[in-house]
Design a protein around this motif. Structure first.
Motif, PDB file in Angstrom:
ATOM      1  N   GLN A  17       0.838  -1.205   0.000  1.00 23.41           N
ATOM      2  CA  GLN A  17       0.000   0.000   0.000  1.00 23.41           C
ATOM      3  C   GLN A  17       0.869   1.249   0.000  1.00 23.41           C
ATOM      4  O   GLN A  17       0.573   2.220  -0.706  1.00 23.41           O
ATOM      5  CB  GLN A  17      -0.923   0.003   1.214  1.00 23.41           C
ATOM      6  CG  GLN A  17      -2.029  -1.002   1.125  1.00 23.41           C
ATOM      7  CD  GLN A  17      -2.863  -1.064   2.398  1.00 23.41           C
ATOM      8  OE1 GLN A  17      -2.440  -0.628   3.462  1.00 23.41           O
ATOM      9  NE2 GLN A  17      -4.049  -1.624   2.284  1.00 23.41           N
ATOM     10  N   HIS A  18       1.934   1.234   0.787  1.00 27.15           N
ATOM     11  CA  HIS A  18       2.852   2.372   0.846  1.00 27.15           C
ATOM     12  C   HIS A  18       3.499   2.611  -0.517  1.00 27.15           C
ATOM     13  O   HIS A  18       3.542   3.744  -1.006  1.00 27.15           O
ATOM     14  CB  HIS A  18       3.928   2.125   1.909  1.00 27.15           C
ATOM     15  CG  HIS A  18       4.979   3.167   1.963  1.00 27.15           C
ATOM     16  ND1 HIS A  18       4.746   4.435   2.460  1.00 27.15           N
ATOM     17  CD2 HIS A  18       6.276   3.155   1.564  1.00 27.15           C
ATOM     18  CE1 HIS A  18       5.845   5.155   2.378  1.00 27.15           C
ATOM     19  NE2 HIS A  18       6.792   4.395   1.832  1.00 27.15           N
ATOM     20  N   VAL A  19       3.980   1.548  -1.147  1.00 31.17           N
ATOM     21  CA  VAL A  19       4.625   1.664  -2.461  1.00 31.17           C
ATOM     22  C   VAL A  19       3.639   2.212  -3.491  1.00 31.17           C
ATOM     23  O   VAL A  19       3.962   3.127  -4.252  1.00 31.17           O
ATOM     24  CB  VAL A  19       5.196   0.309  -2.918  1.00 31.17           C
ATOM     25  CG1 VAL A  19       5.620   0.360  -4.382  1.00 31.17           C
ATOM     26  CG2 VAL A  19       6.370  -0.095  -2.037  1.00 31.17           C
ATOM     27  N   LEU A  20       2.428   1.674  -3.511  1.00 30.18           N
ATOM     28  CA  LEU A  20       1.437   2.126  -4.484  1.00 30.18           C
ATOM     29  C   LEU A  20       1.008   3.574  -4.251  1.00 30.18           C
ATOM     30  O   LEU A  20       0.596   4.266  -5.179  1.00 30.18           O
ATOM     31  CB  LEU A  20       0.218   1.202  -4.460  1.00 30.18           C
ATOM     32  CG  LEU A  20       0.499  -0.211  -4.988  1.00 30.18           C
ATOM     33  CD1 LEU A  20      -0.715  -1.100  -4.759  1.00 30.18           C
ATOM     34  CD2 LEU A  20       0.901  -0.184  -6.452  1.00 30.18           C
ATOM     35  N   LYS A  21       1.113   4.034  -3.023  1.00 30.11           N
ATOM     36  CA  LYS A  21       0.794   5.429  -2.711  1.00 30.11           C
ATOM     37  C   LYS A  21       1.949   6.352  -3.094  1.00 30.11           C
ATOM     38  O   LYS A  21       1.737   7.438  -3.637  1.00 30.11           O
ATOM     39  CB  LYS A  21       0.495   5.552  -1.213  1.00 30.11           C
ATOM     40  CG  LYS A  21       0.178   6.942  -0.755  1.00 30.11           C
ATOM     41  CD  LYS A  21      -0.078   6.962   0.735  1.00 30.11           C
ATOM     42  CE  LYS A  21       0.218   8.313   1.306  1.00 30.11           C
ATOM     43  NZ  LYS A  21       0.330   8.295   2.750  1.00 30.11           N
ATOM     44  N   GLU A  22       3.174   5.934  -2.811  1.00 30.82           N
ATOM     45  CA  GLU A  22       4.351   6.772  -3.025  1.00 30.82           C
ATOM     46  C   GLU A  22       4.821   6.831  -4.486  1.00 30.82           C
ATOM     47  O   GLU A  22       5.238   7.878  -4.954  1.00 30.82           O
ATOM     48  CB  GLU A  22       5.521   6.270  -2.173  1.00 30.82           C
ATOM     49  CG  GLU A  22       5.368   6.548  -0.697  1.00 30.82           C
ATOM     50  CD  GLU A  22       5.453   8.026  -0.372  1.00 30.82           C
ATOM     51  OE1 GLU A  22       6.310   8.725  -0.949  1.00 30.82           O
ATOM     52  OE2 GLU A  22       4.658   8.481   0.458  1.00 30.82           O
ATOM     53  N   LEU A  23       4.777   5.719  -5.171  1.00 34.12           N
ATOM     54  CA  LEU A  23       5.352   5.630  -6.511  1.00 34.12           C
ATOM     55  C   LEU A  23       4.774   6.646  -7.496  1.00 34.12           C
ATOM     56  O   LEU A  23       5.539   7.307  -8.210  1.00 34.12           O
ATOM     57  CB  LEU A  23       5.196   4.202  -7.032  1.00 34.12           C
ATOM     58  CG  LEU A  23       6.191   3.737  -8.062  1.00 34.12           C
ATOM     59  CD1 LEU A  23       7.633   3.973  -7.632  1.00 34.12           C
ATOM     60  CD2 LEU A  23       5.977   2.269  -8.364  1.00 34.12           C
ATOM     61  N   PRO A  24       3.471   6.835  -7.559  1.00 30.38           N
ATOM     62  CA  PRO A  24       2.932   7.808  -8.523  1.00 30.38           C
ATOM     63  C   PRO A  24       3.340   9.260  -8.238  1.00 30.38           C
ATOM     64  O   PRO A  24       3.267  10.105  -9.125  1.00 30.38           O
ATOM     65  CB  PRO A  24       1.419   7.654  -8.381  1.00 30.38           C
ATOM     66  CG  PRO A  24       1.210   6.347  -7.732  1.00 30.38           C
ATOM     67  CD  PRO A  24       2.420   6.097  -6.886  1.00 30.38           C
TER      68      PRO A  24
END
Length: 50
Positions: A17-24
């Motif tokens: 969830q953190h990666v999907l929030k941060e990456l964009p």
């Protein structure tokens, strides 16, 4: 079963969830090393310890 093994599934979900929030939010050529699992776990350990 150790605590890390028991929590593994939950930690994976939180990390994803953190990666999907941060990456964009990052530039296409940005360093994403902090999003790798071992770096994320280390960061969370520091954040939660103090």
């Amino acid at each position: 079963m150790t605590e890390p093994e028991r929590d593994h599934g939950q930690v994976d979900a939180v990390m994803h969830q953190h990666v999907l929030k941060e990456l964009p939010q990052r530039a296409p050529d940005a360093d994403v090393a902090d999003l790798l699992p071992f770096n994320y776990a280390r960061e969370q350990a520091v954040t939660n310890s103090g």
